[in-house]
Design a protein around this motif. Structure first.
Motif, PDB file in Angstrom:
ATOM      1  N   SER A   9       0.835  -1.209   0.000  1.00 25.88           N
ATOM      2  CA  SER A   9       0.000   0.000   0.000  1.00 25.88           C
ATOM      3  C   SER A   9       0.870   1.260   0.000  1.00 25.88           C
ATOM      4  O   SER A   9       0.499   2.281  -0.595  1.00 25.88           O
ATOM      5  CB  SER A   9      -0.944  -0.005   1.201  1.00 25.88           C
ATOM      6  N   LYS A  54      -3.549  -5.349  -7.255  1.00 26.83           N
ATOM      7  CA  LYS A  54      -4.352  -4.348  -6.542  1.00 26.83           C
ATOM      8  C   LYS A  54      -4.903  -3.299  -7.504  1.00 26.83           C
ATOM      9  O   LYS A  54      -6.033  -2.831  -7.348  1.00 26.83           O
ATOM     10  CB  LYS A  54      -3.528  -3.689  -5.438  1.00 26.83           C
ATOM     11  N   ARG A  57      -8.062  -4.072  -9.227  1.00 24.29           N
ATOM     12  CA  ARG A  57      -9.258  -3.849  -8.392  1.00 24.29           C
ATOM     13  C   ARG A  57      -9.140  -2.455  -7.766  1.00 24.29           C
ATOM     14  O   ARG A  57      -9.310  -2.282  -6.556  1.00 24.29           O
ATOM     15  CB  ARG A  57      -9.369  -4.933  -7.323  1.00 24.29           C
ATOM     16  N   GLU A  59     -10.867   0.100  -7.659  1.00 25.76           N
ATOM     17  CA  GLU A  59     -11.992   0.725  -6.944  1.00 25.76           C
ATOM     18  C   GLU A  59     -11.992   0.361  -5.461  1.00 25.76           C
ATOM     19  O   GLU A  59     -12.634   1.036  -4.658  1.00 25.76           O
ATOM     20  CB  GLU A  59     -13.321   0.319  -7.594  1.00 25.76           C
ATOM     21  N   ARG A  60     -11.271  -0.691  -5.069  1.00 25.00           N
ATOM     22  CA  ARG A  60     -11.240  -1.121  -3.677  1.00 25.00           C
ATOM     23  C   ARG A  60     -10.141  -0.430  -2.862  1.00 25.00           C
ATOM     24  O   ARG A  60     -10.068  -0.624  -1.644  1.00 25.00           O
ATOM     25  CB  ARG A  60     -11.032  -2.632  -3.606  1.00 25.00           C
ATOM     26  N   GLU A  62      -8.328   2.050  -0.598  1.00 29.09           N
ATOM     27  CA  GLU A  62      -8.839   2.964   0.422  1.00 29.09           C
ATOM     28  C   GLU A  62      -7.923   4.164   0.565  1.00 29.09           C
ATOM     29  O   GLU A  62      -6.699   4.049   0.469  1.00 29.09           O
ATOM     30  CB  GLU A  62      -8.957   2.231   1.764  1.00 29.09           C
ATOM     31  N   LYS A  69      -7.783   7.133  -8.358  1.00 31.14           N
ATOM     32  CA  LYS A  69      -8.000   5.755  -8.798  1.00 31.14           C
ATOM     33  C   LYS A  69      -8.046   5.663 -10.324  1.00 31.14           C
ATOM     34  O   LYS A  69      -7.464   4.753 -10.927  1.00 31.14           O
ATOM     35  CB  LYS A  69      -9.295   5.215  -8.198  1.00 31.14           C
ATOM     36  N   SER A  81     -13.570  -2.500 -13.721  1.00 31.87           N
ATOM     37  CA  SER A  81     -14.881  -3.144 -13.674  1.00 31.87           C
ATOM     38  C   SER A  81     -15.969  -2.208 -14.188  1.00 31.87           C
ATOM     39  O   SER A  81     -15.818  -0.984 -14.205  1.00 31.87           O
ATOM     40  CB  SER A  81     -15.198  -3.565 -12.242  1.00 31.87           C
ATOM     41  N   ARG A  83     -18.676  -1.648 -12.679  1.00 29.64           N
ATOM     42  CA  ARG A  83     -19.157  -0.868 -11.530  1.00 29.64           C
ATOM     43  C   ARG A  83     -18.330   0.402 -11.347  1.00 29.64           C
ATOM     44  O   ARG A  83     -18.876   1.476 -11.076  1.00 29.64           O
ATOM     45  CB  ARG A  83     -19.083  -1.730 -10.275  1.00 29.64           C
ATOM     46  N   PHE A  84     -17.012   0.284 -11.520  1.00 24.27           N
ATOM     47  CA  PHE A  84     -16.139   1.458 -11.385  1.00 24.27           C
ATOM     48  C   PHE A  84     -16.409   2.461 -12.496  1.00 24.27           C
ATOM     49  O   PHE A  84     -16.451   3.678 -12.262  1.00 24.27           O
ATOM     50  CB  PHE A  84     -14.680   1.016 -11.406  1.00 24.27           C
TER      51      PHE A  84
END
Length: 391
Positions: A9, A54, A57, A59-60, A62, A69, A81, A83-84
């Protein structure tokens, strides 16, 4: 003493804080290397894969804004995705994806940020400088060196550069080719003209003076409403203007001892210019020519005499079809400098001196003038040059 564990991270945060205003795809492995103070090849490989996973994904993540992003996914060519994408559209971003679900173009609602890329796997930057890392790039460099060896006397006062070797190591498993580092530093036309050419690709610092906001259009791209977008180059209002015909009769017959240039190297230079100016049709034609020569092993060549005639004809076409510089045109002076530095000089400055002087003369004529060239004229001019070599 065991190595200090690396928090992935922290690596992502380090990278994100430094690429906020970048607009071309970057080399993820090089950025992981930069973020890690100490590493072995095995640890670098492991961290690279963790970061890549990472980002797939994104959108995940934090602690990141929506724009951060989006920037991470775009700069490192990661698929996103549905959804994003919907979240981005709800936030008034204009989004287009390619057939691999990567974001190939996006813009903010007010148009203040517009970015696009075809995410070519062999065109990656590091800190805005093109990486010389892929086998075909290095082969083109080596071919130029071989040509200069044939044309110039080797002596102690004039040493010839040694070919670059592509080292095969653990990096080849990364999914990115990072065996060769990026060229560092800002590019200065005048300084480079004083040096022997070393092929650097197209750094961001050499972006044209005028902003050409050309939307990348590919067959697998989709707009917000899902409709397919036609692939084509920019079409200017000057489409009725003509280029001087490249008459075969004007190209003198070659002699056995006459210097020649590699058609493969020329096509590669044309392909890179097409990538830089986002000329899709030209890029496709150059890529097909390169693929054909690579597969067949054909070593086509063009005499330097014919090459000079073709360059002279191309310059006439550009001048005759030039316009007043606008937001949708390329600065004539900037274009000529690009052609001199990235089309002609890589072919071997020792044998293309006449062509270099032809372009230098035009640069002097258009220095500090407000002349421009529509992108489609650039595409047509370089297409004529490619066709004259047999493609």
């Amino acid at each position: 003493m065991s190595p200090v564990p690396i928090d992935v991270s922290n690596v992502i945060r380090y990278i994100s804080d430094r690429i906020g205003d970048y607009d071309k795809p970057e080399n993820l492995t090089e950025w992981c290397r930069k973020a890690m103070k100490e590493f072995s090849l095995r640890r670098l490989k492991r961290v690279y894969r963790s970061v890549r996973n990472k980002l797939e994904r994104v959108e995940r993540l934090e602690g990141y804004s929506l724009m951060e992003k989006l920037q991470l996914a775009f700069i490192f060519s990661r698929p996103v995705s549905d959804r994003f994408v919907q979240r981005l559209k709800n936030a008034k971003f204009q989004i287009e994806q390619d057939c691999k679900k990567r974001i190939c173009r996006f813009s903010t609602d007010d148009g203040s940020i517009v970015r696009f890329s075809d995410h070519h796997r062999d065109v990656k930057y590091f800190e805005r400088v093109l990486c010389l890392s892929t086998p075909w790039q290095i082969n083109m460099y080596n071919e130029r060196i071989a040509q200069e060896r044939e044309q110039e006397e080797m002596d102690e006062d004039n040493p010839v550069e040694q070919p670059v070797k592509l080292e095969v190591d653990d990096y080849m498993d990364f999914g990115e080719d990072v065996s060769q580092g990026a060229f560092n530093g800002r590019i200065n036309y005048e300084e480079l003209d004083e040096q022997e050419f070393v092929y650097p690709g197209f750094p961001e610092e050499l972006k044209p003076e005028t902003s050409v906001r050309l939307q990348k259009r590919r067959h697998c791209s989709t707009t917000d409403n899902g409709k397919r977008v036609k692939t084509s180059d920019y079409t200017a209002t000057s489409s009725d203007k003509k280029h001087p015909p490249l008459q075969e009769a004007t190209l003198s017959k070659t002699t056995p001892d006459e210097p020649k240039i590699s058609v493969l190297a020329l096509a590669t230079n044309i392909e890179n210019i097409a990538l830089f100016y986002n000329l899709d049709t030209l890029h496709q034609k150059a890529s097909l020519a390169i693929e054909k020569m690579t597969k067949t092993g054909e070593k086509k060549s063009l005499s330097i005499r014919k090459f000079n005639v073709l360059i002279d004809s191309m310059l006439i076409g550009l001048e005759e079809n030039g316009t007043r510089k606008t937001d949708d045109s390329i600065s004539m002076e900037s274009l000529l400098k690009h052609l001199r530095l990235f089309l002609i000089r890589p072919l071997g400055s020792g044998i293309v001196q006449e062509a270099l002087e032809l372009v230098a003369q035009k640069i002097r004529e258009f220095e500090n003038k407000e002349d421009g060239v529509p992108p489609n004229i650039i595409s047509e001019s370089l297409t004529h040059l490619l066709m004259a070599t047999g493609f």
